[in-house]
Scaffold this active site. Structure first.
Site, PDB file in Angstrom:
ATOM      1  N   LYS A 119       0.818  -1.214   0.000  1.00  0.00           N
ATOM      2  CA  LYS A 119       0.000   0.000   0.000  1.00  0.00           C
ATOM      3  C   LYS A 119       0.852   1.265   0.000  1.00  0.00           C
ATOM      4  CE  LYS A 119      -2.641  -0.970   3.529  1.00  0.00           C
ATOM      5  NZ  LYS A 119      -3.649  -1.339   4.522  1.00  0.00           N
ATOM      6  N   LYS A 200     -16.589 -22.598   1.096  1.00  0.00           N
ATOM      7  CA  LYS A 200     -16.421 -23.087   2.463  1.00  0.00           C
ATOM      8  C   LYS A 200     -17.026 -22.087   3.450  1.00  0.00           C
ATOM      9  CE  LYS A 200     -12.732 -23.745   5.724  1.00  0.00           C
ATOM     10  NZ  LYS A 200     -11.351 -23.738   6.090  1.00  0.00           N
ATOM     11  N   LYS A 203     -16.270 -16.905   8.260  1.00  0.00           N
ATOM     12  CA  LYS A 203     -16.697 -15.567   8.664  1.00  0.00           C
ATOM     13  C   LYS A 203     -16.303 -14.543   7.608  1.00  0.00           C
ATOM     14  CE  LYS A 203     -14.683 -13.466  12.083  1.00  0.00           C
ATOM     15  NZ  LYS A 203     -14.084 -13.177  13.389  1.00  0.00           N
TER      16      LYS A 203
END
Ligand code: TRP
Length: 331
Positions: A119, A200, A203
């Site tokens: 970044k 799969k 979260k």
């Protein structure tokens, strides 16, 4: 003498059906074979969760969740890391035997540095010492309880290997077995749990079924499972169907055969398969959800269970710290 198994649970969010089959059930099954120690790694979570309400809620929800899922605190020593201050003394003790270079090579730290570099940021932007020294704290968690085996996912193997390196460095220096050298045991995906969207369950994909979703929400989520556009009359293949793959985790052998037959016969729409899936998921999760709600409604009992676990854990931990002190000349 039975061998000792230990693993840590980072309290970083709501438990889901993927955790239930992939982590919770296999960890609880360890107790048949090992003296098992499980703990909530709350100081590990502090590295990333700085909101006190959020952290406190996560700790309670995860502890209650494991108990609701069947953790028997009479069989397994279950405690919070923060309730065993010996952890932090051992961390300081082994810090002197941990080379900085070892920490530089830790995957999680390296990934954070690389992310920053890509970044165009300062390489260490947003990286705290808790993240940098994460493997030392984890090594202390493990070594403190004389763990023989540490069941972990693949992503944690390097950390257990670092714990090995550190324990060996101590033993080598003092020319005696001060600390037990642990082994990682990779839990092969016990069950790959499919998520709501075909990937799969995870979260990070936002495709989970929360373990304690109220019945109404559970039905809604199951009705949202992505299916193909086959019509009602068409024969369907159970083995490539998300609904069926999830069904297998919850249904008996007879139920699985019966549903597979309906798939292959044609004449069954996806709505029917989803209703049947909801029935078996709800059957398994209702008692778990009810136990969870009862535990969450009774914080005094929950605190008592964790305090009892810590009381069993601390003498074991104190013995390790003392062994180190003696070997090191700080006695
Ligand atoms: N680092 C582990 C994770 O992210 C949690 C953990 C902390 C742990 N201490 C441990 C696991 C000791 C095994 C042993 O999931």
């Amino acid at each position: 003498m039975r061998k000792i198994a230990l693993t840590g649970i980072k309290p970083t969010g709501i438990l889901h059906v993927g955790n239930y089959f992939g982590a919770i059930k296999p960890a609880l099954a360890l107790a048949d074979e090992y003296d098992t120690r499980l703990f909530i790694a709350d100081y590990h979570a502090l590295n990333t969760i700085k909101d006190p309400k959020e952290l406190s809620a996560n700790i309670r929800q995860v502890a209650a969740g494991w108990l609701a899922a069947g953790l028997d605190p009479e069989k397994i020593i279950f405690y919070r890391q923060s309730a065993v201050p010996e952890t932090f003394e051992l961390t300081t003790q082994i810090m002197a035997f941990t080379s900085k270079g070892l920490m530089n090579r830790a995957h999680a730290y390296k990934a954070a540095v690389q992310d920053n570099t890509e970044k165009g940021d300062d390489p260490d932007a947003g990286i705290n010492m808790g993240l940098f020294t994460y493997p030392v704290l984890m090594a202390a968690d493990i070594i403190l309880f004389d763990a023989d085996v540490v069941p972990v996912g693949k992503d944690q193997v390097q950390h257990v290997e670092m714990a090995q390196d550190i324990a060996q460095a101590v033993n080598f220096n003092y020319k005696q077995q001060v600390l037990k050298v642990p082994q990682a045991v990779v839990q092969e995906e016990v069950a790959v749990v499919p998520g709501l969207d075909g990937r799969k369950m995870s979260k990070s994909y936002g495709n989970t079924i929360p373990l304690f979703a109220p019945e109404k929400e559970l039905r809604k989520l199951i009705m949202r499972i992505v299916t193909n556009s086959q019509g009602v009359e068409e024969a369907k293949d159970p083995d490539t169907s998300q609904i069926y793959l999830l069904y297998k985790l919850f249904a008996s052998a007879e139920e699985q055969q019966a549903l597979a037959k309906l798939y292959r016969a044609g004449g069954m729409g996806w709505g029917v398969a989803k209703e049947e899936l909801f029935r078996v998921v709800n059957r398994e999760l209702t008692p778990v959800r009810e136990r969870y709600e009862a535990i969450m409604a009774d914080p005094v009992t929950l605190d008592g269970i964790l305090a009892k676990g810590a009381a069993k854990a601390r003498p074991i931990a104190a013995a390790t710290v003392k062994r180190f002190r003696k070997a090191a000349g700080i006695d």
